[in-house]
Design a protein around this motif. Structure first.
Motif, PDB file in Angstrom:
ATOM      1  N   GLY A 340       0.838  -1.224   0.014  1.00 38.35           N
ATOM      2  CA  GLY A 340       0.052  -0.156   0.167  1.00 38.35           C
ATOM      3  C   GLY A 340       0.725   1.273  -0.027  1.00 38.35           C
ATOM      4  N   THR A 341       2.098   1.239  -0.245  1.00 42.66           N
ATOM      5  CA  THR A 341       2.864   2.354  -0.218  1.00 42.66           C
ATOM      6  C   THR A 341       2.913   3.110  -1.717  1.00 42.66           C
ATOM      7  OG1 THR A 341       4.723   0.992  -0.710  1.00 42.66           O
ATOM      8  CG2 THR A 341       4.487   1.495   1.345  1.00 42.66           C
ATOM      9  N   ASP A 342       3.336   4.111  -1.463  1.00 41.71           N
ATOM     10  CA  ASP A 342       3.489   5.113  -2.858  1.00 41.71           C
ATOM     11  C   ASP A 342       4.833   4.431  -3.818  1.00 41.71           C
ATOM     12  OD1 ASP A 342       3.651   8.512  -3.762  1.00 41.71           O
ATOM     13  OD2 ASP A 342       4.456   6.973  -4.846  1.00 41.71           O
ATOM     14  N   PRO A 343       4.262   4.048  -5.003  1.00 38.92           N
ATOM     15  CA  PRO A 343       5.432   3.426  -5.812  1.00 38.92           C
ATOM     16  C   PRO A 343       6.811   4.135  -5.729  1.00 38.92           C
ATOM     17  CG  PRO A 343       3.423   3.474  -7.087  1.00 38.92           C
ATOM     18  CD  PRO A 343       3.244   4.333  -5.680  1.00 38.92           C
ATOM     19  N   GLY A 344       6.710   5.459  -5.595  1.00 39.75           N
ATOM     20  CA  GLY A 344       8.014   6.030  -5.646  1.00 39.75           C
ATOM     21  C   GLY A 344       8.860   6.543  -4.300  1.00 39.75           C
ATOM     22  N   GLU A 345       7.890   5.793  -3.327  1.00 39.27           N
ATOM     23  CA  GLU A 345       8.313   6.158  -1.889  1.00 39.27           C
ATOM     24  C   GLU A 345       9.697   5.438  -1.611  1.00 39.27           C
ATOM     25  OE1 GLU A 345       6.017   6.172   2.048  1.00 39.27           O
ATOM     26  OE2 GLU A 345       6.315   4.384   1.229  1.00 39.27           O
ATOM     27  N   GLY A 346      10.828   6.004  -1.057  1.00 41.91           N
ATOM     28  CA  GLY A 346      11.885   5.469  -0.610  1.00 41.91           C
ATOM     29  C   GLY A 346      12.861   5.129  -1.890  1.00 41.91           C
ATOM     30  N   VAL A 354      15.499   2.453   2.050  1.00 41.45           N
ATOM     31  CA  VAL A 354      14.837   2.115   3.208  1.00 41.45           C
ATOM     32  C   VAL A 354      13.723   2.808   3.685  1.00 41.45           C
ATOM     33  CG1 VAL A 354      14.867   1.177   5.554  1.00 41.45           C
ATOM     34  CG2 VAL A 354      16.631   0.535   3.941  1.00 41.45           C
ATOM     35  N   THR A 355      12.415   2.208   4.013  1.00 38.89           N
ATOM     36  CA  THR A 355      11.563   3.274   4.752  1.00 38.89           C
ATOM     37  C   THR A 355      10.998   2.630   5.787  1.00 38.89           C
ATOM     38  OG1 THR A 355      10.389   3.915   2.621  1.00 38.89           O
ATOM     39  CG2 THR A 355       9.044   4.194   4.411  1.00 38.89           C
ATOM     40  N   GLY A 448      26.130  -5.111   3.084  1.00 37.85           N
ATOM     41  CA  GLY A 448      27.120  -4.296   3.212  1.00 37.85           C
ATOM     42  C   GLY A 448      27.399  -3.034   2.432  1.00 37.85           C
ATOM     43  N   ARG A 449      26.262  -2.887   1.568  1.00 38.64           N
ATOM     44  CA  ARG A 449      26.189  -1.426   0.916  1.00 38.64           C
ATOM     45  C   ARG A 449      25.169  -0.378   1.509  1.00 38.64           C
ATOM     46  NH1 ARG A 449      25.296  -2.937  -5.366  1.00 38.64           N
ATOM     47  NH2 ARG A 449      25.981  -0.692  -5.413  1.00 38.64           N
ATOM     48  N   ALA A 450      25.736   0.708   1.557  1.00 44.19           N
ATOM     49  CA  ALA A 450      24.745   1.767   2.247  1.00 44.19           C
ATOM     50  C   ALA A 450      23.502   2.023   1.415  1.00 44.19           C
ATOM     51  CB  ALA A 450      25.768   3.002   2.282  1.00 44.19           C
ATOM     52  N   CYS A 451      22.416   2.303   2.252  1.00 42.89           N
ATOM     53  CA  CYS A 451      20.834   2.704   1.639  1.00 42.89           C
ATOM     54  C   CYS A 451      20.583   4.032   1.862  1.00 42.89           C
ATOM     55  CB  CYS A 451      19.944   1.732   2.447  1.00 42.89           C
ATOM     56  SG  CYS A 451      20.152  -0.157   2.116  1.00 42.89           S
ATOM     57  N   THR A 452      19.666   4.486   1.144  1.00 43.89           N
ATOM     58  CA  THR A 452      19.167   5.864   1.190  1.00 43.89           C
ATOM     59  C   THR A 452      18.020   5.773   2.036  1.00 43.89           C
ATOM     60  OG1 THR A 452      17.913   5.568  -0.659  1.00 43.89           O
ATOM     61  CG2 THR A 452      20.026   6.792  -0.829  1.00 43.89           C
ATOM     62  N   THR A 453      17.383   6.407   2.532  1.00 41.73           N
ATOM     63  CA  THR A 453      16.427   6.539   3.602  1.00 41.73           C
ATOM     64  C   THR A 453      15.288   7.561   3.112  1.00 41.73           C
ATOM     65  OG1 THR A 453      17.289   8.235   5.218  1.00 41.73           O
ATOM     66  CG2 THR A 453      17.576   5.694   5.581  1.00 41.73           C
TER      67      THR A 453
END
Length: 454
Positions: A340-346, A354-355, A448-453
């Protein structure tokens, strides 16, 4: 849905036979890409685990409401709708053209379509009910609306095909129905309802499920339990569902409510147990109930803005549809969708995004986490790491596994959340305890790879 209650009877253990359950499906089934069963799990045409999260809609009685209802059901976060159809034996027949239209509208709304023949409801006890053989006649009669839709349609042979009389015939009749449908050219996943008005208090379906599954030449049968007043304690819910999952037999809760005239079902236990086991559930029903069970309407008067208390619980509550539903990968060319999330979210430019949604109640909290794979490679197994900023502790988790050392949390998937295609996403949730400030973690790494939030 069930309208009478009988006492829960003591049953014997499931007679599971590993050799039969793992037998190779027919060559015809292998040639038809669509939903299929593997090791007790329902997989979609992309071989991705699919857990139904949705509702029932009474199309046969409210055909003029269906177009808007499906749009609204999808907007509430559902990934599946179970559609009531009539064979013409009790109610006006939904013909081939109508079934074709329903399937098309399900697909337009990116909903998996479970089609069920309702005229069998309570056979043996309800005088006007039709036998399963009549339901088979119906499905073969509308076959042209079904063939080619195996990626999007599950055929639920007959709703609650026995009441509380004559139900010992369920096993033989169900095997015969499956055999006729396979011989008639239907290669869909077939869903079979329990007797006893769907609630199987006699354990007839539970104790004969292994032999019914083995009788399907395609090994592509999904079992459907309806949970109303018989399932009014967590122990009853857990025992029934665990008997199937431990035997590697596929099960779904095809109907349930938050109350009923035959007793008060434990909807919290049904939803939490289904979530912990990765079992699908479909709430009864969107709108239009009558005869004293109007409280089962999820929305009032087919108005999506007027959620009932039951609707609020099913869609927005703990282990509910918005928090746990994941769109079938067939609608996103192999990519997954969040609940149910926005397709562009996160989304972001790193390997992942990550959200983290926090519901904090002071000393306890829930977190819903969606991890989007923004790399150009699919994941088959993954590791997510993050750290709490204070004294938070993970106490339980669903759709994943977690270990914690101090503030550091290490999350790995369950078997059904392991695969994440490029551009796809996976969701899990957990409960925890906390002391003092409970802030959202600020840094996540995936393998091991950094994620955006976001």
């Amino acid at each position: 849905m069930r309208r009478t209650r009988a006492a829960v009877a003591t049953g014997t253990l499931l007679a599971a036979c590993a050799a039969l359950l793992t037998a190779t499906p027919s060559a015809q089934a292998a040639e038809t890409p669509g939903f299929h069963i593997k090791d007790g799990r329902l997989l979609d045409a992309n071989d991705k685990d699919f857990v139904m999260r949705g509702v029932n809609h009474a199309h046969t009685w409210y055909p003029d409401k269906t177009t808007q209802a499906l749009k609204d059901i999808k907007a509430k976060g559902a990934n599946t709708v179970r559609v009531v159809l009539a064979t013409g034996d009790q109610w006006t027949k939904n013909d081939t053209a109508d079934v074709t239209r329903v399937v098309a509208e399900c697909k337009e709304n990116r909903l998996i379509c479970v089609l069920e023949a309702h005229d069998t409801t309570g056979y043996g006890e309800a005088g006007a009910a039709a036998p399963l053989s009549k339901a088979v006649d119906y499905w073969l009669g509308v076959k042209s609306a079904l063939v080619g839709q195996e990626k999007y349609v599950v055929v639920n042979i007959g709703n609650e095909p026995y009441g509380n009389s004559g139900y010992s015939a369920w096993t033989a009749d169900t095997k015969a129905a499956i055999g006729r449908l396979r011989a008639g050219g239907l290669d869909h996943t077939l869903m079979v309802d329990a007797p006893n008005w769907g609630q199987d208090w006699s354990f007839t379906m539970r104790d004969n499920a292994a032999s019914v599954f083995a009788a399907d030449p395609d090994r592509n049968t999904l079992f459907d339990i309806h949970m109303y007043g018989v399932y009014d304690t967590p122990a009853e819910v857990s025992d029934y569902l665990n008997r199937f999952t431990s035997a590697h037999l596929p099960i779904v809760v095809g109907e349930f409510g938050n109350m009923h005239s035959d007793g008060n079902p434990d909807e919290d236990a049904i939803m939490s147990t289904a979530q912990s086991l990765g079992v699908g559930y479909l709430g009864w029903s969107w709108s239009g109930n009558g005869g004293g069970v109007e409280y089962l309407d999820l929305v009032q008067g087919f108005d999506a803005s007027r959620l009932s208390d039951w609707g609020k619980r099913l869609f927005d509550g703990a282990d509910g549809i918005k928090a746990t539903a994941k769109e079938a990968s067939v609608f996103t060319s192999g990519t997954g969708g969040g609940g149910g999330t926005d397709p562009g979210e996160g989304t972001g430019t790193g390997a992942c995004a990550v959200t983290y949604r926090l519901s904090d109640w002071g000393s306890s909290f829930n977190a819903d986490v969606t991890v989007r794979n923004t790399s150009d490679r699919a994941l088959d197994g993954w590791k997510l790491d993050f750290a709490f900023s204070g004294q938070q502790k993970v106490t339980s988790i669903w759709n994943a596994k977690a270990t914690q050392s101090g503030t550091a949390v290490h999350v790995t998937p369950e078997s059904w959340t392991s695969a994440v295609p490029a551009g796809g996403s996976v969701s899990f949730g957990f409960s925890g305890s906390s002391t003092g400030t409970n802030a959202v973690p600020t840094a996540f790494t995936l393998d091991g790879r950094a994620c955006t939030t976001g």
